[in-house]
Design a protein around this motif. Sequence first.
Motif, short mmCIF file in Angstrom:
data_model
loop_
_atom_site.label_atom_id
_atom_site.label_comp_id
_atom_site.label_asym_id
_atom_site.label_seq_id
_atom_site.Cartn_x
_atom_site.Cartn_y
_atom_site.Cartn_z
N THR A 1 0.82 -1.22 0.00
CA THR A 1 0.00 0.00 0.00
C THR A 1 0.85 1.26 0.00
OG1 THR A 1 -0.10 -0.29 2.40
CG2 THR A 1 -2.01 -1.03 1.12
N GLU A 2 2.16 1.11 0.17
CA GLU A 2 3.06 2.27 0.19
C GLU A 2 4.01 2.27 -1.00
OE1 GLU A 2 4.99 2.40 3.97
OE2 GLU A 2 3.11 2.42 5.11
N ARG A 3 3.73 1.43 -2.01
CA ARG A 3 4.65 1.30 -3.13
C ARG A 3 3.89 1.29 -4.45
NH1 ARG A 3 9.89 -0.36 -1.81
NH2 ARG A 3 10.20 -0.72 0.44
N ASP A 4 4.49 1.87 -5.49
CA ASP A 4 3.89 1.86 -6.81
C ASP A 4 3.86 0.43 -7.36
OD1 ASP A 4 3.36 3.68 -9.46
OD2 ASP A 4 4.51 1.87 -9.95
N PRO A 5 2.70 -0.07 -7.80
CA PRO A 5 2.61 -1.48 -8.19
C PRO A 5 3.38 -1.83 -9.46
CG PRO A 5 0.55 -0.34 -8.64
CD PRO A 5 1.39 0.61 -7.85
N ILE A 6 3.48 -0.90 -10.40
CA ILE A 6 4.22 -1.20 -11.63
C ILE A 6 5.71 -1.32 -11.33
CG2 ILE A 6 4.80 -0.38 -13.95
CD1 ILE A 6 2.09 0.99 -14.05
N ILE A 7 6.22 -0.41 -10.53
CA ILE A 7 7.64 -0.47 -10.15
C ILE A 7 7.90 -1.70 -9.28
CG2 ILE A 7 9.46 0.68 -8.84
CD1 ILE A 7 8.23 3.35 -9.68
N LEU A 8 7.03 -1.95 -8.31
CA LEU A 8 7.23 -3.09 -7.41
C LEU A 8 7.17 -4.41 -8.18
CD1 LEU A 8 7.72 -4.01 -4.52
CD2 LEU A 8 5.25 -3.92 -4.13
N ALA A 9 6.27 -4.51 -9.14
CA ALA A 9 6.21 -5.73 -9.96
C ALA A 9 7.52 -5.94 -10.70
CB ALA A 9 5.04 -5.62 -10.95
N LYS A 10 8.07 -4.89 -11.25
CA LYS A 10 9.36 -4.99 -11.95
C LYS A 10 10.46 -5.41 -10.97
CE LYS A 10 10.78 -3.33 -15.55
NZ LYS A 10 11.15 -3.86 -16.90
N GLN A 11 10.49 -4.83 -9.79
CA GLN A 11 11.54 -5.15 -8.82
C GLN A 11 11.48 -6.60 -8.36
OE1 GLN A 11 10.37 -2.01 -6.10
NE2 GLN A 11 12.23 -0.83 -6.55
N ILE A 12 10.29 -7.07 -7.99
CA ILE A 12 10.15 -8.44 -7.51
C ILE A 12 10.45 -9.44 -8.62
CG2 ILE A 12 8.52 -10.14 -6.61
CD1 ILE A 12 9.48 -8.13 -4.53
N ALA A 13 9.97 -9.16 -9.84
CA ALA A 13 10.26 -10.06 -10.96
C ALA A 13 11.75 -10.11 -11.25
CB ALA A 13 9.49 -9.60 -12.20
N THR A 14 12.43 -8.97 -11.16
CA THR A 14 13.87 -8.94 -11.42
C THR A 14 14.63 -9.76 -10.38
OG1 THR A 14 13.71 -6.74 -12.44
CG2 THR A 14 15.87 -7.42 -11.61
N ILE A 15 14.27 -9.60 -9.10
CA ILE A 15 14.95 -10.36 -8.06
C ILE A 15 14.66 -11.84 -8.19
CG2 ILE A 15 15.16 -10.69 -5.56
CD1 ILE A 15 14.48 -7.69 -5.29
N ASP A 16 13.41 -12.20 -8.52
CA ASP A 16 13.09 -13.61 -8.71
C ASP A 16 13.88 -14.18 -9.89
OD1 ASP A 16 11.30 -15.72 -7.62
OD2 ASP A 16 10.61 -15.82 -9.69
N HIS A 17 14.03 -13.39 -10.94
CA HIS A 17 14.79 -13.81 -12.12
C HIS A 17 16.27 -13.99 -11.76
CE1 HIS A 17 15.51 -14.09 -16.48
NE2 HIS A 17 16.57 -13.33 -16.26
#
Length: 282
Positions: free
Chosen positions: A74-90
């Motif tokens: 709720t305190e983070r932009d979802p498009i940016i957060l999706a990119k960050q989590i996907a990158t770390i998972d990758h």
Amino acid sequence: MSPVSCASAAEARGFESMFFPDHTHVPLASVTASTSGEEVPMFYRTVMDPIATLGAVAATTTSIRIGTAIALVTERDPIILAKQIATIDHLSGGRVIFGVGAGSNEHELRNHGTDPRTRFVVLRERLEAMTAIWRDDIASYTGQFVNFDDLWSWPKPVQRPRPPILLGGGGPTVLDRVVEYADGWMPFRAGTEQVLDCPQGHEEPFERQLAHRIHVLGQRARRAGRRAPSVTLFNPLPHHDALCRYAHYGVDRVVFWLPTAKAEVLLPTLDALAALGSNLTR
């Protein structure tokens, strides 16, 4: 002790996973007030950013799973957060576990533009939008608080269709939210913050409630036509009998609370917890 060094030490001792908390800041007005009515712990001032920490830990470990407990979506932009989590998972080879929550600090939420009264709707929409970004080559989302037209976003997570989402919380409606849009539930056992400094004892009232709610969670999931969500207990009693009881109730994972301390304190603590886990498997 740095999170990177601590995670490497945990991996060397055979721990399955390590989780990191999330508070972007501590509003001074909230030091003695939050929506939960509890005083805000002062050690929140030193919390590192979990996304940057996960990246550093991913680069210096090979097998331990890494997660957030919990990320305040709720305190983070979802498009940016999706990119960050996907990158770390990758980059980690598919080792991310995404623990999430709506937040309880009213001032912290408002500083990020989120009305505390709508935080659960915001959380759901942002998670649904992130899932669409992770899942679809061309993603879009329309909601009350999240809206975007067709977009491309890569990399996609290694884990498909998304890294497992564990929803934190213990309120009266949390089980419904877990069944609706999460893969697991992460309840919190309130109590001591010193993981090995609590008495051996019998079943707590909390445990009886936990056992009942895990049973209800499974029932609601079956009625919704889905498999039972996993259960990860945060801050368990670190004793053999308690851990055996948790497993009997249906807890799949426990996450021990580690203090912020130097290596000479943390390493013996990790050794003791590792020995506890080893005794459980014998």
